[in-house]
Design an enzyme around this catalytic site. Structure first.
Site, PDB file in Angstrom:
ATOM      1  N   GLY A 115       0.820  -1.331   0.083  1.00 39.02           N
ATOM      2  CA  GLY A 115       0.108  -0.181   0.147  1.00 39.02           C
ATOM      3  C   GLY A 115       0.849   1.224  -0.128  1.00 39.02           C
ATOM      4  O   GLY A 115       1.923   1.400   0.424  1.00 39.02           O
ATOM      5  N   GLY A 160       0.734  -4.949   0.713  1.00 39.89           N
ATOM      6  CA  GLY A 160      -0.514  -5.169   0.220  1.00 39.89           C
ATOM      7  C   GLY A 160      -0.663  -6.028  -1.150  1.00 39.89           C
ATOM      8  O   GLY A 160      -1.566  -6.530  -1.595  1.00 39.89           O
ATOM      9  N   GLU A 183       6.307  -4.913   7.472  1.00 41.84           N
ATOM     10  CA  GLU A 183       5.751  -3.849   8.161  1.00 41.84           C
ATOM     11  C   GLU A 183       6.302  -3.527   9.635  1.00 41.84           C
ATOM     12  O   GLU A 183       6.105  -2.214  10.080  1.00 41.84           O
ATOM     13  CB  GLU A 183       4.289  -4.182   8.475  1.00 41.84           C
ATOM     14  CG  GLU A 183       3.295  -3.993   7.244  1.00 41.84           C
ATOM     15  CD  GLU A 183       3.618  -5.171   6.082  1.00 41.84           C
ATOM     16  OE1 GLU A 183       3.054  -5.067   5.171  1.00 41.84           O
ATOM     17  OE2 GLU A 183       4.249  -6.218   6.679  1.00 41.84           O
ATOM     18  N   ASP A 191      -0.462  -6.849   7.914  1.00 38.90           N
ATOM     19  CA  ASP A 191      -1.922  -6.847   7.641  1.00 38.90           C
ATOM     20  C   ASP A 191      -2.434  -7.559   6.633  1.00 38.90           C
ATOM     21  O   ASP A 191      -1.791  -8.607   6.463  1.00 38.90           O
ATOM     22  CB  ASP A 191      -2.188  -5.255   7.794  1.00 38.90           C
ATOM     23  CG  ASP A 191      -1.701  -4.715   6.353  1.00 38.90           C
ATOM     24  OD1 ASP A 191      -0.610  -5.115   6.111  1.00 38.90           O
ATOM     25  OD2 ASP A 191      -2.029  -3.488   6.216  1.00 38.90           O
TER      26      ASP A 191
END
Length: 504
Positions: A115, A160, A183, A191
């Site tokens: 992302g 992502g 991350e 995530d």
């Protein structure tokens, strides 16, 4: 636990295929989808028109193809892309003409680098949380899609990007694949449903990858189970064309046979195991990972790594250096998420992710890490907050107040699957298993606990031969099973001449 069987007769049976029910989604197809999950807010409309080519859509016979098209940004996801992807992919899920979905990245360097979180610096937490809820909603749609999905992990597939591919039944690694959930290095946590897919990798490998953010490169991504196939990058164009030709097959969308047809088609493009290949995280490294990352707290993990390093384990020592660079808070949440992810269903996983992400948007480490790594492009240790006394239970919705906006999003996720069975929308194990044998499968067979394993002790070669037949000679089966057996079994006393083995 020891096998107590004495008969050595080996039963070799064909492979069984996982199954997904293909009940059509009941929401009516409209030119403008009215469900709130898919509505593009006014603030996103401008972003969506700012770069109208950041996602390309293509129809090729049976296939519906998504091409992420931000090569200069390594196809990093932004709101504009999410605004386009969600309604189109949903529409294709309902189309009788669409038989399968292909997702790939343009530019030759990445499927998707993650992302575009650098764009979230300085924005209100409600807005940044909104971005993540849109991203996770798309990931959940892909994870519960009523039709087969093939993703090309050609190049960087991180964050992502992993969310777009890891919940799909066919994941193609190439020699350029660099898979990771990095991350914890930017003050965030793994995530996009990572707690679900990482917790289902062999042993404690997923825990290690979640905490450290380290990579699986090339063939390693296939060997570890992150990918289901390995195809050279130069063959992907031909593979895409072959998959599109599957409209000549009887309409078996979502059926057991149709998925077998897709699997066999991809197998035809696989390459042999690289010469002298050795899994990077196998052998002694694998033993260190299992021994040191089996604990419930980061303090215990660090202590175990320190003891191993003091005893001369160079991999443990380098892992300590890696951990030192990561956010202490991020690692604690990552560890807890992976532990919980093993026990919950896919729907709860994404609800948890939405809540956890909203909490991180107010944490100093997220702003610090993104700024330090992605904006300033520094390589040292960021100025992380002390997390020694943090109560990480605050990062999960259970027992905490859920904001009204998230309550509405949770309800929308529930609505997406209201007319479908739990095994389709809230499963605890992926409906498909098209990758190499898992360590758990090998363990069950050696112990005589597997389906059709029979009461026997076997040699390593007999176990390997069983899985070669069970997996129909799939590339890499011999090497994967042999590595597991070398690391996890020993010869049974009294059977040295016959080389019979048991699990340790």
């Amino acid at each position: 636990m020891s096998a107590i069987h004495s008969s050595r007769r080996l039963l070799l049976l064909g492979s069984s295929w996982s199954r997904r029910v293909s009940t059509a989604w009941s929401m009516p197809l409209r030119a403008k989808i009215s469900n709130p999950v898919f509505l593009a807010k006014a603030e996103m409309a401008t972003a969506a028109t700012a770069d109208h080519d950041d996602v390309l859509f293509e129809v090729n016979r049976a296939a519906r193809i998504v091409r992420l098209n931000r090569p200069r940004k390594l196809n990093a996801l932004n709101e504009s892309m999410l605004t386009k992807l969600t309604p189109r992919i949903t529409e294709w899920g309902k189309s009788d003409a669409a038989k399968l979905l292909i997702i790939r990245g343009e530019g030759g360097k990445a499927l998707c680098a993650g992302g575009d979180v650098a764009a979230l610096l300085g924005v209100p937490p409600t807005k940044s949380t909104g971005f993540f809820t849109k991203e996770y909603t798309l990931d959940y749609i892909l994870a519960t899609y009523p039709k087969p999905i093939v993703t090309f992990m050609d190049g960087i597939t991180m964050g992502g990007g992993a969310g777009l591919c890891m919940h799909t039944p066919f994941r193609i690694a190439t020699e350029k694949t660099a898979f990771a959930m990095p991350e914890t290095l930017i003050g965030f946590y793994p995530d996009v449903g990572a707690s679900f897919f990482l917790s289902r990798l062999d042993g404690e490998l997923g825990t290690y990858l979640a905490v450290t953010g380290e990579r699986l490169n090339g063939f390693d991504a296939y060997f570890a189970g992150a990918a289901t196939h390995f195809v050279p990058s130069e063959k992907l164009k031909d593979l895409e064309a072959r998959l599109a030709e599957l409209d000549t097959v009887e309409d078996l969308t979502g059926s057991r046979k149709y998925n077998a047809v897709i699997n066999n088609a991809i197998d035809d493009f696989q390459t042999e195991v690289p010469v002298d290949y050795k899994f990077f995280y196998g052998g002694d490294k694998g033993k260190t990972i299992d021994a040191c990352f089996k604990f419930e707290t980061m303090e215990e993990i660090t202590d175990a790594l320190t003891k191993a390093a003091d005893a001369g384990d160079e991999f443990a020592n380098s892992t300590l250096d890696t951990i030192n660079l990561r956010s202490p808070l991020s690692m604690k949440v990552a560890l807890a998420a992976v532990r919980k992810g093993k026990t919950i269903d896919i729907l709860e996983t994404f609800k948890d992710d939405m809540f956890i992400a909203s909490k991180f948007m107010t944490e100093p480490d997220f702003q610090t890490g993104v700024s330090y790594r992605l904006v300033e492009k520094q390589n040292g240790r960021a100025d992380w907050e002390d997390a020694s006394n943090v109560d990480i239970t605050k990062f999960w919705p259970k027992g905490n107040e859920v904001p009204e906006s998230l309550q509405a999003t949770f309800a929308e996720l529930d609505q997406l699957g209201h007319d479908r069975s739990a095994e389709e929308v809230a499963y605890k194990e992926y409906p498909f298993h098209n990758s190499l044998p898992t360590e758990k499968e090998v363990e069950q067979f050696v112990l005589g606990e597997a389906r059709n394993s029979g009461p026997f002790l076997a040699t390593k070669e007999e176990v390997i031969e069983y899985f070669l037949v069970e997996y129909r000679g799939k590339i890499g089966v011999r090497e994967k099973v042999a590595e597991i057996l070398d690391r996890k079994t020993q010869i049974v006393k009294g059977h040295e001449d016959e080389q019979l083995i048991n699990w340790v």
